[in-house]
Design an enzyme around this catalytic site. Structure first.
Site, PDB file in Angstrom:
ATOM      1  N   GLU A 100      23.982  -0.173 -68.463  1.00 23.25           N
ATOM      2  CA  GLU A 100      23.977   1.287 -68.317  1.00 23.25           C
ATOM      3  C   GLU A 100      23.057   1.908 -69.349  1.00 23.25           C
ATOM      4  OE1 GLU A 100      27.881   2.960 -67.794  1.00 23.25           O
ATOM      5  OE2 GLU A 100      27.324   4.802 -68.833  1.00 23.25           O
ATOM      6  N   ASP A 102      22.273   5.825 -70.789  1.00 22.91           N
ATOM      7  CA  ASP A 102      22.923   7.135 -70.725  1.00 22.91           C
ATOM      8  C   ASP A 102      22.155   8.264 -71.385  1.00 22.91           C
ATOM      9  OD1 ASP A 102      25.090   5.896 -69.576  1.00 22.91           O
ATOM     10  OD2 ASP A 102      26.295   5.856 -71.392  1.00 22.91           O
ATOM     11  N   GLU A 104      24.005  11.944 -72.051  1.00 20.97           N
ATOM     12  CA  GLU A 104      25.184  12.788 -71.867  1.00 20.97           C
ATOM     13  C   GLU A 104      25.023  14.026 -72.733  1.00 20.97           C
ATOM     14  OE1 GLU A 104      28.932  10.055 -70.659  1.00 20.97           O
ATOM     15  OE2 GLU A 104      28.383   9.961 -72.773  1.00 20.97           O
TER      16      GLU A 104
END
Length: 290
Positions: A100, A102, A104
Site C-alpha cells: 500500500e 498512502d 491521507e
C-alpha cells in the site's frame, strides 16, 4: 493556393503530434465500494465528490489494477472545521500481506493546518509514517497529488514537488512493493479517535456534511493483466517510460525541492523516532533517503 494548403496540412500534422493529456473518467474507471448514496459523479465523469455525515462516509476504487507508473489525482479538501475527518487517496493490493502507498489528509480545527500523512506498506507491514504541513491552503482550490511508483523507488509529489522518497532497498533486506498489483482508492471517513491531536478533537457534526472534491484522475500506469505483467510492467521496454534511467532517482533540482519541503514542512519522520522503535530502527533508516 496549393502552397497555403500544404502549410495548413503541415500545421495540422504538428497539432496532431502534440501530446494531449487525457484524464480518466470517474464514471467509467471507478466503482463505489461503500457509501454510494453519499457520493456523486458529475460533469460527464470528470468530477466527483465524496461525503461524510453522521450516518456514513464514502469511498471508491478503480476497476483496473496497476503495477508501476504515476497515479495523479487533483483534490480539494473539506473546508472549515474538518477535525476528526480523514480524506484518503492511496494505492493498495489486497490480502493480509498487502502492499500500500498512502496519502491521507487529517482534518483540522478551524484556524489550524491540515496534516498530510504518508505511509507505505510492504508485505502487510507499515509503520513508515511521514507527516507534513501543507505550504498552501488545500481547501481553497484543487491540488495535484501524485504517487510515482517504479521498480527503483516510490515518490510522493504535491503540485510537482517531491515530498517523500521510498527507495528500493531489497539489497539490505527491506521488502519493496514490486510484485502485487494495486487498485487506486479514495475515501472520506470518521477517524476522530485518532486523526486530530491524537483523537482529542472530535467531529463537530453540526458542520456536516463534510465534502471532499476530486478531479483530473490520471492513471499513467501499467495495467495489470495477470502474472505476465510482473515482467512486462517492470521491463525496460520503450513503452515503460517509468523504468527509464531518468526515473531511477530524483534529479538535482528535485533533490533541492525535496530538501526544501522536508526542512520547512515536515513534522514527523519515523526514521527519527528512536523511542518508538526502542533504538532498533528499520533497516532503511540507515540509508540516505535519496
Amino acid at each position: 493556393m496549393a502552397k497555403y494548403q500544404l502549410l495548413l496540412l503541415a500545421f495540422l500534422s504538428l497539432v496532431a503530434m502534440k501530446p494531449q493529456i487525457v484524464f480518466g473518467n470517474f464514471q467509467e474507471d471507478m466503482v463505489f465500494n461503500w457509501g454510494a448514496p453519499h457520493s456523486s459523479i458529475f460533469n460527464n465523469g470528470q468530477n466527483m465528490q465524496l461525503q461524510l455525515d453522521r450516518y456514513s462516509g464514502s469511498g471508491v476504487q478503480t476497476n483496473k489494477q496497476f503495477l508501476f507508473g504515476s497515479i495523479e489525482m487533483h483534490i480539494k479538501l473539506v473546508h472549515g472545521n474538518s477535525a476528526g475527518t480523514v480524506t484518503a487517496y492511496y494505492c493498495s493490493s489486497t490480502g493480509p500481506k498487502h502492499d500500500e502507498i498512502d496519502f491521507e489528509f487529517l482534518g483540522n480545527s478551524s484556524g489550524h493546518p491540515y496534516i498530510i500523512h504518508t505511509n507505505v506498506y510492504t508485505q502487510g507491514i507499515g509503520s513508515r509514517e511521514e507527516q507534513f504541513y501543507p505550504w498552501f491552503d488545500p481547501t481553497a482550490d484543487f491540488h495535484n497529488y501524485t504517487i510515482h511508483w517504479n521498480p527503483s523507488q516510490i515518490v510522493w509529489f504535491i503540485d510537482g514537488l517531491p515530498i517523500r522518497v521510498f527507495t528500493n532497498n531489497e539489497a539490505i533486506g527491506v521488502p519493496f512493493p514490486n510484485e502485487q498489483a494495486m487498485r487506486v482508492y479514495s475515501s472520506i471517513w470518521n477517524a476522530d479517535n485518532w486523526a486530530t491531536r491524537g483523537g482529542l478533537v472530535k467531529i463537530d457534526w453540526t458542520r456536516a456534511p463534510f465534502i471532499a472534491r476530486l478531479s483530473r484522475f490520471n492513471p499513467r500506469a501499467c495495467e495489470w493483466t495477470g502474472p505476465i505483467s510482473l515482467t512486462a510492467c517492470g521491463s525496460n521496454s520503450p513503452a515503460n517510460w517509468w523504468t527509464k534511467p531518468t526515473y531511477h532517482k530524483l534529479s538535482y533540482s528535485q533533490m533541492g525541492q525535496l530538501k526544501w519541503v522536508r526542512d520547512n514542512f515536515m513534522i514527523y519522520d519515523y526514521c527519527k523516532d528512536t523511542k518508538r522503535f526502542n533504538g532498533r530502527m528499520p533497516r532503511e533508516c540507515s540509508k540516505p533517503i535519496i
